[in-house]
Design a protein around this motif. Structure first.
Motif, PDB file in Angstrom:
ATOM      1  N   ASN A  90       0.867  -1.175   0.000  1.00  0.00           N
ATOM      2  CA  ASN A  90       0.000   0.000   0.000  1.00  0.00           C
ATOM      3  C   ASN A  90       0.911   1.235   0.000  1.00  0.00           C
ATOM      4  O   ASN A  90       1.185   1.809   1.044  1.00  0.00           O
ATOM      5  CB  ASN A  90      -0.918  -0.042   1.218  1.00  0.00           C
ATOM      6  CG  ASN A  90      -1.960   1.042   1.175  1.00  0.00           C
ATOM      7  OD1 ASN A  90      -2.187   1.651   0.128  1.00  0.00           O
ATOM      8  ND2 ASN A  90      -2.581   1.323   2.315  1.00  0.00           N
ATOM      9  N   SER A 120       3.150  -0.525 -10.004  1.00  0.00           N
ATOM     10  CA  SER A 120       1.905  -1.105 -10.514  1.00  0.00           C
ATOM     11  C   SER A 120       2.200  -2.413 -11.248  1.00  0.00           C
ATOM     12  O   SER A 120       1.486  -3.409 -11.083  1.00  0.00           O
ATOM     13  CB  SER A 120       1.236  -0.099 -11.447  1.00  0.00           C
ATOM     14  OG  SER A 120       0.213  -0.718 -12.176  1.00  0.00           O
ATOM     15  N   LYS A 179      -0.403  -1.827  -4.720  1.00  0.00           N
ATOM     16  CA  LYS A 179      -1.444  -0.796  -4.700  1.00  0.00           C
ATOM     17  C   LYS A 179      -0.727   0.541  -4.540  1.00  0.00           C
ATOM     18  O   LYS A 179       0.055   0.729  -3.606  1.00  0.00           O
ATOM     19  CB  LYS A 179      -2.382  -1.051  -3.518  1.00  0.00           C
ATOM     20  CG  LYS A 179      -3.463  -0.025  -3.349  1.00  0.00           C
ATOM     21  CD  LYS A 179      -4.460  -0.476  -2.278  1.00  0.00           C
ATOM     22  CE  LYS A 179      -5.479   0.624  -2.017  1.00  0.00           C
ATOM     23  NZ  LYS A 179      -5.130   1.477  -0.869  1.00  0.00           N
ATOM     24  N   THR A 235      -0.904   4.879  -4.597  1.00  0.00           N
ATOM     25  CA  THR A 235      -1.623   6.153  -4.607  1.00  0.00           C
ATOM     26  C   THR A 235      -0.592   7.268  -4.778  1.00  0.00           C
ATOM     27  O   THR A 235       0.407   7.293  -4.061  1.00  0.00           O
ATOM     28  CB  THR A 235      -2.376   6.375  -3.280  1.00  0.00           C
ATOM     29  OG1 THR A 235      -3.198   5.238  -3.033  1.00  0.00           O
ATOM     30  CG2 THR A 235      -3.242   7.628  -3.352  1.00  0.00           C
ATOM     31  N   LYS A 277      -2.252  10.420 -17.003  1.00  0.00           N
ATOM     32  CA  LYS A 277      -3.085  10.152 -15.818  1.00  0.00           C
ATOM     33  C   LYS A 277      -4.076   9.025 -16.121  1.00  0.00           C
ATOM     34  O   LYS A 277      -4.232   8.097 -15.316  1.00  0.00           O
ATOM     35  CB  LYS A 277      -3.832  11.439 -15.437  1.00  0.00           C
ATOM     36  CG  LYS A 277      -4.713  11.333 -14.208  1.00  0.00           C
ATOM     37  CD  LYS A 277      -5.189  12.726 -13.782  1.00  0.00           C
ATOM     38  CE  LYS A 277      -6.161  12.673 -12.620  1.00  0.00           C
ATOM     39  NZ  LYS A 277      -7.551  12.457 -13.033  1.00  0.00           N
ATOM     40  N   GLU A 318      -4.463   5.422 -14.189  1.00  0.00           N
ATOM     41  CA  GLU A 318      -5.720   5.036 -13.551  1.00  0.00           C
ATOM     42  C   GLU A 318      -6.266   3.733 -14.145  1.00  0.00           C
ATOM     43  O   GLU A 318      -6.783   2.884 -13.419  1.00  0.00           O
ATOM     44  CB  GLU A 318      -6.729   6.187 -13.656  1.00  0.00           C
ATOM     45  CG  GLU A 318      -6.320   7.311 -12.704  1.00  0.00           C
ATOM     46  CD  GLU A 318      -7.151   8.590 -12.837  1.00  0.00           C
ATOM     47  OE1 GLU A 318      -7.159   9.377 -11.882  1.00  0.00           O
ATOM     48  OE2 GLU A 318      -7.764   8.791 -13.904  1.00  0.00           O
ATOM     49  N   ASN A 337      -3.714   2.544 -10.616  1.00  0.00           N
ATOM     50  CA  ASN A 337      -3.106   3.526  -9.712  1.00  0.00           C
ATOM     51  C   ASN A 337      -4.102   4.632  -9.412  1.00  0.00           C
ATOM     52  O   ASN A 337      -4.848   5.070 -10.289  1.00  0.00           O
ATOM     53  CB  ASN A 337      -1.853   4.153 -10.348  1.00  0.00           C
ATOM     54  CG  ASN A 337      -0.686   3.180 -10.382  1.00  0.00           C
ATOM     55  OD1 ASN A 337      -0.750   2.110  -9.775  1.00  0.00           O
ATOM     56  ND2 ASN A 337       0.361   3.547 -11.092  1.00  0.00           N
ATOM     57  N   LYS A 338      -4.084   5.083  -8.156  1.00  0.00           N
ATOM     58  CA  LYS A 338      -4.967   6.179  -7.778  1.00  0.00           C
ATOM     59  C   LYS A 338      -4.170   7.482  -7.821  1.00  0.00           C
ATOM     60  O   LYS A 338      -3.078   7.557  -7.242  1.00  0.00           O
ATOM     61  CB  LYS A 338      -5.511   5.918  -6.368  1.00  0.00           C
ATOM     62  CG  LYS A 338      -6.604   6.872  -5.979  1.00  0.00           C
ATOM     63  CD  LYS A 338      -7.221   6.459  -4.647  1.00  0.00           C
ATOM     64  CE  LYS A 338      -8.238   7.526  -4.226  1.00  0.00           C
ATOM     65  NZ  LYS A 338      -8.580   7.429  -2.819  1.00  0.00           N
ATOM     66  N   ILE A 360      -4.210  11.546  -7.032  1.00  0.00           N
ATOM     67  CA  ILE A 360      -4.919  12.628  -6.340  1.00  0.00           C
ATOM     68  C   ILE A 360      -4.224  13.944  -6.679  1.00  0.00           C
ATOM     69  O   ILE A 360      -3.029  14.113  -6.402  1.00  0.00           O
ATOM     70  CB  ILE A 360      -4.886  12.402  -4.808  1.00  0.00           C
ATOM     71  CG1 ILE A 360      -5.568  11.071  -4.463  1.00  0.00           C
ATOM     72  CG2 ILE A 360      -5.553  13.559  -4.080  1.00  0.00           C
ATOM     73  CD1 ILE A 360      -5.454  10.679  -2.999  1.00  0.00           C
TER      74      ILE A 360
END
Lengths: 105, 409
Positions: free
Chosen positions: B145, B163, B168, B170, B192, B196, B200-201, B203
């Motif tokens: 994480n 990835s 996981k 972010t 991006k 995604e 992958n997240k 922000i």
């Protein structure tokens, strides 16, 4: 060498001057070039990372890899500019009746 | 007289300068003083093929160590902590003195660090050198994480690699787009989307307010008061030139070492090259500082020529790339102060390029495509930007027409 090692690539007019085409044979891939003084052939993949040189830029006697700009001499295969440092394999080419042949070992 | 040349810094600029000096001068003594144990190596694979176990440590060393032996270039692993430009001497942390006739400074750049008001700063990882990459590679084996702070090239490349290792991920970026310092928004948005789609997240528009730790995990408080959890944190938030050694000397500094077009600094017989140098670019008529593979190499070579007595201007057009997933992003020239943008291509399978024009001539371009698809046209753009030629916009925007025809023979 056995005659069957010469593989037909295509007709001479299939490649523009100072350009190249990709040629796949069996499980191998090659680049065949038309320079001002004739036809040449090399391995298809850059020796730096696995990316095909078919999308590269031909300038005079040189091919530049489209990914990281490693440069090779098309006639000798010599790696001329980093990040490429390992030479590119070259193959004999002949033209017969407007057809291009390369000799694959 | 045999010249004694010292190169401070053991990266790519140092190596290419050393080789170029040797090419022009068989006699000179050439010594590289590097802080790292390893001989000069390639940094780009650290965030990609090295993390992915496709390349190991030995694969990264430039050509091979033999090249240094063959060319009688000496590499000394040492930490220099004092420079005396008057006596032309460098002093290491174990008080060893090194004297020079000519000095090339190629100390590169160093990571900006995240500042926290607790003792967790040392637990945030950065990736610039092989040692750091080794540590990250080892430690992430049992982490799943991972939070990456910073949406620039390095953060995104690490995110792509992690990835692919089924972690996981972010990624948090303070700006309103990824790679905002230099990459046009439409290209950044495509990158991006790719991240995604791979899970992958991302922000955007959020700052880190606080990082705390409970048990073995971290809690990250963001500027909208939301919280993220992580078991490993990597940051890539830009870098600064490595100039601390020169701060109380006569060497002129301003966003790095001020250098003219011949790689000369404000002090006689002292040159600078690569990331550390803020150099005058004759084509752009301004000072610029670059952090890229191509620049480190070419600027090193240019410094090597000038150190050898050839008076050669550095006029290289900036070029850089980033590889993420199966995509290759490339940027050439200067993509700001333009008055027109031309788009070529429709999809990343075949490559999309944005060309930036000013007064009808091409100044730069940024492209994204599946590996290999944009390189040729970006390279041609570099050549067009060098010559500052007025280009036929219809050809630029028409994928069916080859750009080769824009280069006059």
């Amino acid at each position: 060498m056995a005659e069957e090692n010469w593989i037909e690539v295509g007709s001479t007019d299939s490649i523009e001057e100072e350009d190249l085409i990709r040629f796949d044979h069996g499980d191998k891939t090659f680049c065949v070039y038309r320079l001002t003084d004739g036809f040449y052939a090399t391995d298809g993949y850059c020796t730096h990372e696995v990316v095909h040189l078919e999308d590269g830029l031909v300038m005079d006697d040189e091919i530049e890899c489209p990914m990281h700009q490693g440069v090779f001499n098309i006639k000798s295969g010599e790696a001329l500019s980093p990040p490429a440092c390992e030479d590119l394999k070259t193959y004999p080419v002949k033209v017969d009746n407007d057809k291009i042949y390369i000799k694959i070992d | 007289m045999k010249k004694k040349i010292l190169i401070l810094g053991g990266g790519q600029s140092a190596l290419y300068a050393a080789r170029e000096i040797r090419r022009n001068d068989e006699e000179a003594s050439i010594t590289i003083l590097g802080e790292e144990k390893q001989l000069p190596y390639e940094r780009p694979p650290l965030s990609k093929d090295y993390l992915l176990n496709k390349k190991n440590e030995e694969d990264l060393v430039f050509n091979n160590s033999k090249i240094l032996d063959d060319k009688k270039i000496f590499y000394i692993n040492t930490n220099i902590e004092k420079v005396d430009f008057n006596s032309k001497t460098l002093v290491s942390n174990n008080q060893k003195e090194y004297s020079y006739d000519i000095l090339l400074i190629a100390t590169g750049s160093e990571n900006n660090k995240i500042k926290l008001d607790n003792n967790l700063e040392d637990e945030i990882h950065y990736l610039r050198n092989l040692e750091e990459a080794k540590i990250i590679k080892k430690k992430i084996e049992n982490k799943n994480n991972i939070v990456i702070i910073g949406g620039g090239f390095i953060g995104l490349e690490i995110a792509s690699s992690l990835s692919q290792l089924n972690k996981k991920v972010t990624l948090i970026e303070i700006g309103n787009q990824l790679m905002g310092r230099i990459i046009p928004k439409p290209i950044a948005d495509l990158v991006k989307d790719t991240h995604e789609a791979a899970g992958n997240k991302i922000i955007l528009n959020k700052q880190i307010l606080q990082i705390s730790k409970y048990n073995e995990n971290y809690k990250i408080l963001l500027s909208d008061n939301s919280e993220l959890e992580a078991d490993f944190i990597i940051a890539g938030i830009g870098s600064k030139p490595s100039v601390s050694l020169f701060e109380n000397t006569d060497l002129k500094l301003d966003n790095g070492i001020l250098t003219n077009e011949f790689c000369e600094t404000s002090i006689k017989d002292v040159y600078a090259a690569g990331d550390v140098s803020n150099f005058y670019h004759p084509l752009y008529k301004q000072y610029i500082r670059l952090e890229s593979y191509q620049h480190a190499q070419n600027h090193g070579i240019c410094a090597g020529k000038n150190i050898s007595g050839l008076k050669i201007e550095y006029t290289s057009i900036p070029w850089m790339w980033s590889d993420q997933f199966n995509l290759n992003l490339q940027l050439t020239g200067i993509c700001e102060n333009f008055d027109e943008i031309i788009e070529r291509g429709k999809d990343i399978e075949n490559g999309i390029i944005y060309f930036f024009l000013k007064d009808k001539s091409i100044k730069g371009a940024c492209g994204l495509g599946v590996a290999g698809k944009v390189g040729r046209d970006i390279r041609i753009t570099t050549k067009l930007a060098e010559k500052n030629v007025i280009v036929d916009k219809r050809i630029l925007g028409d994928e069916s027409q080859k750009l080769n025809k824009l280069i006059s023979k």
